[in-house]
Design an enzyme around this catalytic site. Sequence first.
Site, PDB file in Angstrom:
ATOM      1  N   ASP A 232       0.835  -1.212   0.000  1.00 17.45           N
ATOM      2  CA  ASP A 232       0.000   0.000   0.000  1.00 17.45           C
ATOM      3  C   ASP A 232       0.864   1.254   0.000  1.00 17.45           C
ATOM      4  O   ASP A 232       2.007   1.229   0.454  1.00 17.45           O
ATOM      5  CB  ASP A 232      -0.823   0.096   1.294  1.00 17.45           C
ATOM      6  N   TYR A 233       0.231   2.337  -0.392  1.00 15.27           N
ATOM      7  CA  TYR A 233       0.877   3.661  -0.398  1.00 15.27           C
ATOM      8  C   TYR A 233       1.570   3.955   0.945  1.00 15.27           C
ATOM      9  O   TYR A 233       2.694   4.420   0.994  1.00 15.27           O
ATOM     10  CB  TYR A 233      -0.219   4.692  -0.684  1.00 15.27           C
TER      11      TYR A 233
END
Length: 244
Positions: free
Chosen positions: A105-106
């Site tokens: 994820d970011y």
Amino acid sequence: MAERLHVVLAGAGIASRREAEKLIREGRVKVNGKVVRRLGTQVVCGQDAIRVDNRPVRGSEPKVTIVLNKPKRVLTTSRDPRGRPTTAGLVNKIKTRLFPVGRLDYHTEGLLILTNDGELGHQLQHPRYGISKTYRAKVKGLPAREALGRLRSGIVLDGRRTAPAQVRIAGTTGTNTWLEITIREGRNRQVRRMCAVVGHSVMKLKRIRYGPIRLGNLNPGSYRTLTAREMKELRKCVNEGTLG
Ligand code: URA
């Protein structure tokens, strides 16, 4: 195995053998960055980088597999329309197209493998091999024994129970807890969602191991090529179906 250049070009579907010879004579073929005009030139697929009209010949580029320490606030992708930093941007000094093996994820940092070996990348992500991934998650509060038990035995996400996980408390910081969680699946935001279901939202998440590969002391944003030994261990995970 060394083969003649025009045979390799024909084998890759670029042209017939005769047409491939013509391409070579015309100076349109490069091997490892240099124009090659000699017809008998020998090359080794997967070791010598071959280009025709400056475009790589599929399957001829040397295989490259690296491990990147993805920093937070970087997207696991090649391009972002909104201009945010990407993993491709971090490794753009490497002149071959690398694909991430799975994604982080970011807001997740840590170990991300990237490779131009499409087959290896694909196999590593296949659920059949159930390659283990270990994360350090800083969660809110101190999870009770019952919450840890639920994380270990499986949590229902999207109507399907997660596979058994290994979970241990790695440390506490006043009001928060560092958990070390090992899972063998790769569902979307899996660790964050598992922890949220048992009432402990994740504040920080870092992947520290992927099968036999460890992050070690690589700095955020840095990467390194896998060693021959690591490559062997990684291939073993998929060749023998052993669990990493
Ligand atoms: N689990 C998550 O929640 N996020 C990741 O990036 C990886 C695993």
